[in-house]
Design a protein around this motif. Structure first.
Motif: not given
Length: 400
Positions: A276-280, A282-289, A296-302, A330-336
């Motif tokens: 996950a990273y910040e876009r506009d 907000e939280r956005a997610e991207v596959p590692v591929e 900065p990448l700020l969290d693991v994804g869903a 809080e936007r990047f707390a989903d993983g933990t």
């Protein structure tokens, strides 16, 4: 093994080492779970009719957090539910006079032990036992209790010197932390053992992985160490961007070890599949591929949280060291938080270690009772996991 409060008896003059080190903001000492944890030990000693004198530290010389313990006395008193007197002296005449005036069931807190020049040098227990600090205070007591497990990796005077002069015992925090944090090496579990590893200190995590080989069935990685392992696996992550200084130096220090671990334990190491990273804003997610690290990448994804949750659900024991993302946002707390919620909903033995991860439990309103143990230790927890000695524990375990 050490003796505990159960072995002391009653009516003693007891010197108790606690770890009340706390965040300080604008000169104000903030409450934290250490006061509540240590209060149990102090309360038991009070109820047994002991004269209780507490020593503790706060910060280090030269830092903003290096302040007096006068505020700590009031915070501790709230949890012990009895007055805690304070004297702004460590081992001089004022301290000794206050100690001698103490009555049965009363509590006194001495000044910050790190204001004493004998405290901080890393010396042997024998050298510390011969310091003026220890020799001045030891004759005023019948026994010594160390409850400061989170400082037990330090060979400081207040932790290793007094057991050379006095019968020594473990407090309730010391007892509980030691049992939980050594369980990965000392207990057998009827099912897979899983470690969730993250945080900013990649070297600590790699040390843990190196020390715990056959004892762990699954490693679930996130945070900075997760990115570094992804980098070793060929993904475009795990390096500094912008003003960051978190990745490149740790990669340089640990590249060979990371590659070796990844090769040797490929079937046991789970890496994030999305980030996950910040876009506009907000939280956005991207596959590692498909990731190209430009920010900065700020969290693991869903998807990663879901995959890790399935592993945890099938585990008999789960140990956590470090957060999987920047959970303070809080936007990047989903993983933990997601991983902690998975552990809480699973009937497994669980130890949540490290100050940051345990802080996430409090910050997001999770119930500590859903975990077997929530550690308040950082460095001592890592040393316990890696099988290294803890001077403060060793001092309690002496036979002579």
């Amino acid at each position: 093994m050490f003796k505990t409060l159960d072995d002391i008896g009653s009516g003693k003059r007891v010197l108790v080492r606690l770890d009340l080190n706390s965040p300080v903001e604008d000169g104000i000492v903030k409450d934290n779970r250490r006061f509540a944890r240590h209060a149990r030990t102090v309360r038991e000693l009070v109820e047994a009719g002991h004269r209780v004198v507490v020593i503790a530290h706060q910060g280090r010389p030269g830092r903003d957090s290096f302040v007096s313990l006068d505020q700590h006395a009031d915070l501790l008193a709230e949890y012990v539910e009895t007055p805690v007197a304070f004297v702004d002296d460590v081992h001089g005449e004022a301290a000794v006079a206050a100690i001698r005036d103490l009555g049965a069931g009363e509590v006194l807190l001495l000044e910050n032990v790190r204001m004493c020049e004998d405290e901080l040098p890393e010396r042997s227990p024998t050298e510390h036992a011969d310091s003026e600090f220890v020799r001045s205070l030891a004759p005023e007591f019948d026994c010594y209790v160390n409850d400061a497990y989170s400082a037990a990796h330090r060979s400081h005077a207040s932790l290793v010197g007094f057991p050379r002069h006095l019968p020594a015992y473990a407090g309730r925090v010391m007892e509980a932390e030691y049992e939980a944090n050594t369980s990965i090496a000392n207990r057998e579990f009827d099912g897979p053992v899983t470690m969730v590893l993250g945080g900013a200190k990649a070297t600590d995590v790699i040390d843990v992985m190196s020390a715990l080989d056959e004892g762990v069935d699954n490693y679930l990685l996130g945070g900075i160490v997760g990115e570094l392992f992804l980098r070793a696996a060929g993904y475009d992550v795990g390096y500094d961007v912008g003003d960051g200084e978190l990745y490149d130096h740790q990669w340089a220090d640990n590249e060979d070890r990371i590659r070796e671990l990844l090769a040797e334990r490929a079937d046991r190491i789970r890496l994030p599949v999305d980030l996950a990273y910040e876009r506009d804003e907000e939280r956005a997610e991207v596959p590692v591929e498909g990731v190209e690290k430009t920010q900065p990448l700020l969290d693991v994804g869903a998807t990663t949280v879901g995959d890790y949750g399935e592993v945890i659900e099938d585990s008999a024991a789960v140990f956590v060291k470090g957060a999987l993302g920047v959970f303070e946002d809080e936007r990047f707390a989903d993983g933990t938080v997601g991983i902690l919620e998975s552990i809480a909903s699973t009937d497994c033995f669980s130890v949540i270690g490290g100050g940051d991860t345990s802080r996430a439990i409090e910050l997001y309103g999770l119930d500590e009772d859903y975990f077997s143990h929530v550690s308040i230790a950082g460095g001592a927890y890592v040393r316990a996991l890696t099988g290294q000695s803890l001077p403060g524990v060793e001092a309690l375990s002496r036979d002579d």
